[in-house]
Design an enzyme around this catalytic site. Structure first.
Site, short mmCIF file in Angstrom:
data_model
loop_
_atom_site.label_atom_id
_atom_site.label_comp_id
_atom_site.label_asym_id
_atom_site.label_seq_id
_atom_site.Cartn_x
_atom_site.Cartn_y
_atom_site.Cartn_z
CG ASP A 109 -2.05 0.97 1.11
OD1 ASP A 109 -3.22 0.53 1.09
OD2 ASP A 109 -1.77 2.19 1.04
CG HIS B 104 -8.76 -2.83 -2.21
ND1 HIS B 104 -9.72 -2.12 -2.90
CD2 HIS B 104 -8.57 -2.17 -1.05
CE1 HIS B 104 -10.09 -1.08 -2.19
NE2 HIS B 104 -9.42 -1.08 -1.05
CG HIS C 126 -6.84 -2.88 3.26
ND1 HIS C 126 -6.09 -1.75 3.05
CD2 HIS C 126 -8.06 -2.61 2.74
CE1 HIS C 126 -6.83 -0.83 2.44
NE2 HIS C 126 -8.03 -1.32 2.24
P1 5GP Z 1 -9.92 1.45 0.65
O1 5GP Z 1 -10.26 2.59 1.56
O2 5GP Z 1 -10.54 1.62 -0.73
O3 5GP Z 1 -10.19 0.12 1.24
O4 5GP Z 1 -8.34 1.50 0.49
C1 5GP Z 1 -7.67 1.90 -0.66
C2 5GP Z 1 -6.19 1.76 -0.38
O5 5GP Z 1 -5.49 1.88 -1.59
C3 5GP Z 1 -5.63 2.82 0.57
O6 5GP Z 1 -5.02 2.18 1.68
C4 5GP Z 1 -4.61 3.58 -0.29
O7 5GP Z 1 -3.47 3.97 0.42
C5 5GP Z 1 -4.29 2.57 -1.38
N1 5GP Z 1 -3.92 3.16 -2.65
C6 5GP Z 1 -4.59 4.12 -3.33
N2 5GP Z 1 -3.96 4.41 -4.49
C7 5GP Z 1 -2.86 3.61 -4.54
C8 5GP Z 1 -1.79 3.47 -5.50
O8 5GP Z 1 -1.73 4.13 -6.54
N3 5GP Z 1 -0.82 2.56 -5.21
C9 5GP Z 1 -0.86 1.79 -4.07
N4 5GP Z 1 0.14 0.94 -3.88
N5 5GP Z 1 -1.84 1.91 -3.15
C10 5GP Z 1 -2.83 2.82 -3.38
#
Ligand code: 5GP
Ligand code: ZN
Length: 120
Positions: A29, A96, A98
């Protein structure tokens, strides 16, 4: 489609990838909650837990065990959190999972440093 994770799959956006196969990609992340925070995504675009099919879900679960073992061996955390957000809680609308290690004390290291540590 303007999806940031599809762009990562297509290598239009770089990522620190720990593992991938035909079904999944596992990468660090960019804004980690702790050292080694990893995301596992299907290589086909599914929006969320309602949308994803069982074949991909199974592959994500298999990959999650591999990542848990890797992070456990290399980083020795005291625990792990597995989180998968949907709907209003979900920022990126491509399924996704985590994998978030937990430490008694998290000496925050850069994502690049963690990648080098986990892949050497
Ligand atoms: P959500 O809130 O959708 O479950 O989490 C999205 C996650 O994707 C966040 O933890 C954020 O830091 C990560 N993220 C967003 N854009 C990118 C990116 O371009 N590259 C990577 N490696 N992680 C990303
Ligand atoms: Zn996508």
């Amino acid at each position: 489609m303007d999806c940031i994770f599809c762009k990562i799959i297509n290598k239009e956006i770089p990522s620190y990838t720990l593992y991938e196969n035909d079904y999944v990609k596992c990468f660090l992340d960019v804004n980690p909650l702790s050292n080694g925070h990893t995301l596992i995504i299907p290589k086909k675009h599914f929006k969320d837990a309602f949308d994803i099919d069982e074949e991909y879900l199974k592959e994500i679960n298999k990959a999650s065990k591999r990542i848990l073992n890797l992070l456990n061996d290399k980083l020795k955390p005291v625990g792990f959190r597995l989180i998968q957000n949907n709907g209003n809680l979900q920022e990126v609308k491509h399924y996704h999972l985590h994998i978030i290690p937990n430490y008694i004390k998290n000496d925050k290291k850069s994502v690049e440093e963690m990648f080098n540590l986990l892949t050497k």
